[in-house]
Design a protein around this motif. Structure first.
Motif, mmCIF file in Angstrom:
data_model
loop_
_atom_site.group_PDB
_atom_site.id
_atom_site.type_symbol
_atom_site.label_atom_id
_atom_site.label_comp_id
_atom_site.label_asym_id
_atom_site.label_seq_id
_atom_site.Cartn_x
_atom_site.Cartn_y
_atom_site.Cartn_z
ATOM 1 N N TYR A 3 0.833 -1.194 0.000
ATOM 2 C CA TYR A 3 0.000 0.000 0.000
ATOM 3 C C TYR A 3 0.868 1.244 0.000
ATOM 4 C CZ TYR A 3 1.210 -0.045 4.921
ATOM 5 O OH TYR A 3 1.907 -0.060 6.097
ATOM 6 N N CYS A 4 0.282 2.321 -0.500
ATOM 7 C CA CYS A 4 1.007 3.581 -0.588
ATOM 8 C C CYS A 4 0.846 4.366 0.698
ATOM 9 C CB CYS A 4 0.478 4.377 -1.775
ATOM 10 S SG CYS A 4 1.346 5.949 -1.991
ATOM 11 N N LEU A 5 1.920 5.025 1.115
ATOM 12 C CA LEU A 5 1.868 5.835 2.322
ATOM 13 C C LEU A 5 1.306 7.221 2.047
ATOM 14 C CD1 LEU A 5 5.339 4.922 3.861
ATOM 15 C CD2 LEU A 5 3.117 3.945 4.419
ATOM 16 N N HIS A 6 1.110 7.565 0.758
ATOM 17 C CA HIS A 6 0.739 8.942 0.403
ATOM 18 C C HIS A 6 -0.626 9.055 -0.255
ATOM 19 C CE1 HIS A 6 4.857 10.293 1.283
ATOM 20 N NE2 HIS A 6 5.203 9.124 0.779
ATOM 21 N N CYS A 7 -1.136 7.978 -0.827
ATOM 22 C CA CYS A 7 -2.442 8.025 -1.458
ATOM 23 C C CYS A 7 -3.157 6.694 -1.214
ATOM 24 C CB CYS A 7 -2.317 8.328 -2.958
ATOM 25 S SG CYS A 7 -1.625 6.980 -3.927
ATOM 26 N N ASP A 8 -4.275 6.491 -1.863
ATOM 27 C CA ASP A 8 -5.097 5.315 -1.601
ATOM 28 C C ASP A 8 -4.666 4.089 -2.390
ATOM 29 O OD1 ASP A 8 -6.667 6.616 0.224
ATOM 30 O OD2 ASP A 8 -8.115 7.280 -1.266
ATOM 31 N N TRP A 9 -3.560 4.181 -3.107
ATOM 32 C CA TRP A 9 -3.108 3.051 -3.920
ATOM 33 C C TRP A 9 -2.771 1.868 -3.023
ATOM 34 C CZ3 TRP A 9 1.119 -0.080 -4.148
ATOM 35 C CH2 TRP A 9 1.261 -0.849 -5.302
ATOM 36 N N SER A 10 -3.219 0.696 -3.464
ATOM 37 C CA SER A 10 -2.822 -0.529 -2.775
ATOM 38 C C SER A 10 -3.043 -1.702 -3.709
ATOM 39 C CB SER A 10 -3.627 -0.724 -1.486
ATOM 40 O OG SER A 10 -4.979 -0.985 -1.768
ATOM 41 N N GLU A 28 6.296 0.302 -9.915
ATOM 42 C CA GLU A 28 5.787 1.224 -10.945
ATOM 43 C C GLU A 28 5.090 2.418 -10.305
ATOM 44 O OE1 GLU A 28 3.362 -0.931 -13.649
ATOM 45 O OE2 GLU A 28 5.055 -1.908 -14.633
ATOM 46 N N HIS A 29 4.329 2.169 -9.256
ATOM 47 C CA HIS A 29 3.652 3.274 -8.577
ATOM 48 C C HIS A 29 4.691 4.227 -7.994
ATOM 49 C CE1 HIS A 29 0.456 5.420 -6.545
ATOM 50 N NE2 HIS A 29 1.140 5.355 -5.431
ATOM 51 N N HIS A 30 5.729 3.687 -7.409
ATOM 52 C CA HIS A 30 6.784 4.513 -6.827
ATOM 53 C C HIS A 30 7.473 5.341 -7.911
ATOM 54 C CE1 HIS A 30 10.180 5.847 -4.496
ATOM 55 N NE2 HIS A 30 11.002 5.285 -5.360
ATOM 56 N N GLU A 32 6.289 6.198 -10.874
ATOM 57 C CA GLU A 32 5.381 7.156 -11.508
ATOM 58 C C GLU A 32 5.065 8.343 -10.608
ATOM 59 O OE1 GLU A 32 2.003 4.864 -12.573
ATOM 60 O OE2 GLU A 32 3.025 3.799 -14.191
ATOM 61 N N THR A 33 4.968 8.103 -9.312
ATOM 62 C CA THR A 33 4.472 9.132 -8.398
ATOM 63 C C THR A 33 5.513 9.627 -7.413
ATOM 64 O OG1 THR A 33 3.741 7.520 -6.774
ATOM 65 C CG2 THR A 33 2.175 8.089 -8.517
ATOM 66 N N GLY A 34 6.567 8.847 -7.185
ATOM 67 C CA GLY A 34 7.526 9.198 -6.152
ATOM 68 C C GLY A 34 7.036 8.877 -4.754
ATOM 69 N N HIS A 35 5.903 8.204 -4.687
ATOM 70 C CA HIS A 35 5.342 7.843 -3.385
ATOM 71 C C HIS A 35 6.088 6.665 -2.782
ATOM 72 C CE1 HIS A 35 1.145 9.673 -4.502
ATOM 73 N NE2 HIS A 35 2.081 10.586 -4.355
ATOM 74 N N ALA A 36 6.076 6.620 -1.467
ATOM 75 C CA ALA A 36 6.664 5.491 -0.767
ATOM 76 C C ALA A 36 5.610 4.401 -0.611
ATOM 77 C CB ALA A 36 7.171 5.917 0.602
HETATM 78 ZN ZN ZN Z 1 0.671 6.748 -4.025
#
Ligand code: ZN
Length: 65
Positions: A3-10, A28-30, A32-36
């Protein structure tokens, strides 16, 4: 699940992906978004324990004289 620590992605086992595919999705999510992205063995997204948090606030606010 992952799961993403910054948005609802999981992505979890219920999404029908293999562990390798889930890892790739997370990467890929990381990228594309730079999210952890974090992972958990549980099937549900872990939340901050609200009970413990409210208890802590009460302790800070309610210091009896
Ligand atoms: Zn995210």
């Amino acid at each position: 699940m992952k799961y993403c620590l910054h948005c609802d992605w999981s992505v979890g086992e219920s999404d029908g992906l293999t562990a390798t595919e889930r890892s790739r999705e997370a990467l890929e999510h990381h990228v594309e978004t730079g999210h952890a992205v974090d992972s958990s063995e549980s099937m549900v997204r872990p939340d901050v324990p609200s009970l413990a948090a409210s208890t802590l606030v009460a302790d800070l606010l309610g210091s009896p004289e």
